[in-house]
Design a protein around this motif. Structure first.
Motif, mmCIF file in Angstrom:
data_model
loop_
_atom_site.group_PDB
_atom_site.id
_atom_site.type_symbol
_atom_site.label_atom_id
_atom_site.label_comp_id
_atom_site.label_asym_id
_atom_site.label_seq_id
_atom_site.Cartn_x
_atom_site.Cartn_y
_atom_site.Cartn_z
ATOM 1 N N VAL A 222 0.828 -1.214 0.000
ATOM 2 C CA VAL A 222 0.000 0.000 0.000
ATOM 3 C C VAL A 222 0.862 1.265 0.000
ATOM 4 C CG1 VAL A 222 -0.335 0.420 2.483
ATOM 5 C CG2 VAL A 222 -2.213 0.861 0.880
ATOM 6 N N GLY A 223 2.160 1.107 0.329
ATOM 7 C CA GLY A 223 3.072 2.241 0.246
ATOM 8 C C GLY A 223 3.689 2.677 1.547
ATOM 9 N N ALA A 224 3.351 1.978 2.653
ATOM 10 C CA ALA A 224 3.930 2.302 3.952
ATOM 11 C C ALA A 224 5.137 1.412 4.218
ATOM 12 C CB ALA A 224 2.877 2.148 5.047
ATOM 13 N N SER A 225 5.700 1.529 5.417
ATOM 14 C CA SER A 225 6.895 0.765 5.763
ATOM 15 C C SER A 225 6.633 -0.032 7.043
ATOM 16 C CB SER A 225 8.083 1.711 5.977
ATOM 17 O OG SER A 225 9.240 0.993 6.361
ATOM 18 N N PRO A 226 6.785 -1.358 6.988
ATOM 19 C CA PRO A 226 6.508 -2.172 8.172
ATOM 20 C C PRO A 226 7.749 -2.424 9.012
ATOM 21 C CG PRO A 226 6.825 -3.606 6.296
ATOM 22 C CD PRO A 226 7.047 -2.182 5.799
ATOM 23 N N ILE A 227 7.544 -2.548 10.325
ATOM 24 C CA ILE A 227 8.592 -3.040 11.201
ATOM 25 C C ILE A 227 7.938 -3.960 12.218
ATOM 26 C CG2 ILE A 227 8.492 -1.021 12.747
ATOM 27 C CD1 ILE A 227 11.596 -1.388 13.039
ATOM 28 N N MET A 228 8.529 -5.114 12.433
ATOM 29 C CA MET A 228 7.967 -6.133 13.309
ATOM 30 C C MET A 228 8.931 -6.368 14.469
ATOM 31 S SD MET A 228 6.253 -6.313 10.427
ATOM 32 C CE MET A 228 4.628 -6.814 9.829
ATOM 33 N N ALA A 229 8.710 -5.672 15.572
ATOM 34 C CA ALA A 229 9.596 -5.782 16.736
ATOM 35 C C ALA A 229 8.757 -6.113 17.959
ATOM 36 C CB ALA A 229 10.345 -4.464 16.950
#
Length: 275
Positions: free
Chosen positions: A39-46
């Motif tokens: 969709v154009g965002a940036s994910p971070i999985m912490a």
């Protein structure tokens, strides 16, 4: 009006690339990351307690999903939620399986008691449980018996109790801020045959919420509708392209559809009924 707000949020996602912190379900974490990227965002999985709150502090939204619940990540969810509240960052909560077990129910209670939620999204059984109604949660799926509850009434009740935007997702999705109600009729039944579409919907909602945080509108009502509508339309497009090939191809094409999502597609396909 809501449609125009969603179109602006989509533009802001692509322009500002909000960082979306997901503490989420390990069954679907890769799907969620790919949906956010598409969709154009940036994910971070912490999700470790040693860094979760710090990561939230540099993000533009926090998504909490209790799909694969364990004691270790509960503390990370709470710490991150408190940090988000401290900084005014929106928190999107997906109470997967609420009502299914004592541990799950206690966790939902702890999160809702300690963290101010901007958007709360679940199926009819989960949201009926949170609304204090008799519910028959069956794992991650809504129970047939809970269809006696009206989705609009449940969404409004949850929104009023928790002072948030509440979304009840199903064949027809309902979003309410306690006053306004919007029904979303996009989607395809094949979405229920692929793991992670609910989690991806929540992650997409977090992307729109991040854009609403960045642009200063804090329009989390439109963000919730936008995230849910995006997944619904993507499901329709994926079915048209690859549904005949089976659920594997359909799954891949959901990400493809999200990645080419546009304001023109919203104008052509959005099925929103504002009440």
């Amino acid at each position: 009006m809501v449609k125009e707000n969603i179109k602006q949020l989509l533009e802001d996602i692509r322009k500002h690339i909000p960082l979306v912190h997901n503490i989420t379900n390990y069954v679907t974490v890769n799907d969620c990351a790919n949906a956010v990227l598409a969709v154009g965002a940036s994910p971070i999985m912490a999700d470790d307690i040693l860094e979760a709150a710090d990561i939230t502090s540099i993000s533009q939204s926090l998504v909490i999903n209790i799909g694969t619940l364990n004691q270790r990540t509960v503390e990370s969810m709470l710490a991150s939620g408190r940090k988000a509240n401290e900084l005014g960052i929106p928190v999107v909560f997906d109470p997967v399986g609420a009502g299914a077990s004592g541990f799950r129910n206690e966790t939902v209670k702890r999160i809702l008691s300690n963290v101010k939620i901007a958007i709360l999204r679940g199926n009819l059984s989960e949201m009926s449980y949170i609304a204090g109604l008799q519910a028959n949660t069956r794992g991650v799926d809504s129970a047939e018996e809970d269809r006696k509850h009206d989705g609009s009434s449940v969404a409004k009740r949850v929104a009023e109790i928790y002072d948030c935007v509440a979304a009840v997702t199903g064949a027809v999705d309902v979003v309410s801020d306690g006053t306004r109600v919007t029904r979303i009729s996009n989607g395809h039944k094949m979405l229920s045959k692929v793991t992670g579409t609910g989690c991806m919907t929540t992650a997409l909602t977090g992307s729109y919420a991040g854009a609403a945080y960045i642009n200063g509108s804090k329009d989390y009502y439109s963000a919730a509708i936008g995230g849910i509508m995006t997944m619904g339309i993507a499901g329709e497009m994926a079915y048209e392209t690859a549904g005949h090939m089976g659920t594997g191809s359909f799954h891949v094409n959901i990400i493809d559809a999200i990645s080419i999502f546009s304001n023109e597609i919203i104008d052509e396909r959005a099925e929103l009924n504002e009440e």
